[in-house]
Design an enzyme around this catalytic site. Structure first.
Site, PDB file in Angstrom:
ATOM      1  N   SER A  97      36.513  33.952  32.601  1.00 15.93           N
ATOM      2  CA  SER A  97      36.568  33.056  33.108  1.00 15.93           C
ATOM      3  C   SER A  97      37.477  32.178  31.904  1.00 15.93           C
ATOM      4  O   SER A  97      38.676  32.478  31.157  1.00 15.93           O
ATOM      5  CB  SER A  97      35.431  32.295  32.810  1.00 15.93           C
ATOM      6  N   HIS A 205      34.259  28.611  39.581  1.00 11.36           N
ATOM      7  CA  HIS A 205      35.014  29.938  40.395  1.00 11.36           C
ATOM      8  C   HIS A 205      34.373  30.062  41.344  1.00 11.36           C
ATOM      9  O   HIS A 205      33.883  30.350  41.892  1.00 11.36           O
ATOM     10  CB  HIS A 205      34.818  30.930  39.695  1.00 11.36           C
TER      11      HIS A 205
END
Length: 320
Positions: A97, A205
């Site tokens: 991430s 996300h």
């Protein structure tokens, strides 16, 4: 190099009060790195990391900047110890991430200034996009079909979707708060070993970040991205990526697409990677690599003691 090494960098959720404090006290290069991040961001990153409180450290921008500063500081210690850039030591450099930005900096692709500015902008865009109130949750112990069945509990309560596939039976869910609560309750009733909220203040996300993706894409148009100087895996494609425009597109797309961490780890044997070192707070990625059973020795560098142990282990592998 006597072995093929991958350095992995954690993302949001790994932070904790006191992170990097012992390293800061021991190494001038760590103090300098935290000062650089603070100067660029105009944030007291060290204060948030060392003293909190939790509601300050867990704000997306400070979480990202603190994790970046901690991870990059450890990379700088290793570079100083072995007299060469991390991308010469690591056959692969991978971030989870927001850890992708730490990885790209250490791969020679982003300057520290650009990485910090992008992380600050990314956090702002994500917070702006989260108009309905949301976050993330972790579900462990169920397969993908079972998790998707649990998502049905969100119907009528808001949006929720799988956003990270971290292990064969570990999934991260992003969504609106009421929807997440319903999915967690359903997962618990269906036998999940763990189902709980994470210390992440936005639903990363997933489709709720569409506006953030648009803004980040525009911002990246102004940034000079160099080809990574070693193998860098995109979270969005789970493939090694080197073209600068592809890297930019991947970082933008990642805002609304899930992290394919399990797929990345399963490619380590394909690249003959034998050892993995996690640089940054905690040991979440260390645990995930071990659970993936991909034939790698795994080490973490969370504390001063761990960093010293890792330097000792690397000494036998790195040509000075």
């Amino acid at each position: 190099m006597k072995e093929k090494i991958a350095f992995v960098f954690p993302g949001q959720g790994a932070q904790y009060i006191g992170m990097a404090h012992d390293l800061f006290n021991e190494y001038a290069v760590v103090r300098h790195t935290f000062e650089q991040v603070a100067d660029v961001s105009h944030k007291d990153v060290a204060g948030a990391c060392f003293n909190g409180p939790a509601d300050v450290l867990n704000k997306p921008e400070l979480t990202s900047l603190g994790t970046f500063a901690h991870s990059v500081s450890i990379a700088k210690i290793l570079e100083q110890e072995f007299g060469q850039p991390l991308y010469n030591i690591g056959y692969a450099i991978v971030g989870h991430s927001m850890g992708q930005y730490s990885a790209l900096h250490c791969a020679g692709s982003l300057t520290l200034v650009d990485a910090v500015r992008l992380l600050s902008a990314r956090s702002t865009y994500m917070s702006m996009a989260d108009k309905m109130g949301g976050g993330m949750a972790c579900i462990v112990g169920l397969d993908k079909d079972a998790v998707e069945a649990c998502l049905m509990a969100a119907n009528g309560r808001g949006y929720a979707a799988i956003s990270n596939h971290n292990a064969r039976d570990q999934f991260i869910i992003s969504g609106q708060n009421a929807a997440l609560d319903a999915v967690i309750a359903r997962a618990q009733s269906h036998g999940a070993r763990l189902a709980k909220r994470l210390n992440v203040a936005v639903p990363a996300h997933c489709a709720l970040m569409e506006n953030a993706e648009f803004l980040l894409r525009k911002r990246l148009e102004t940034i000079d991205v160099q080809p990574p100087k070693t193998n860098w895996f995109s979270n969005q494609t789970a493939n090694v990526m080197s073209n600068p425009q592809d890297v930019k597109d991947s970082l933008s797309d990642q805002m609304t697409h899930g992290v394919r961490w399990l797929e990345i780890m399963e490619k380590f044997p394909v690249y003959n990677i034998t050892s993995v070192y996690e640089l940054g707070p905690g040991k979440t990625l260390t645990g995930l690599v071990r659970r993936a059973n991909v034939g790698c020795n795994v080490h973490h560098t969370d504390t001063l003691k761990n960093v010293r142990a890792v330097i000792e282990k690397l000494t036998a592998s790195v040509s000075r």
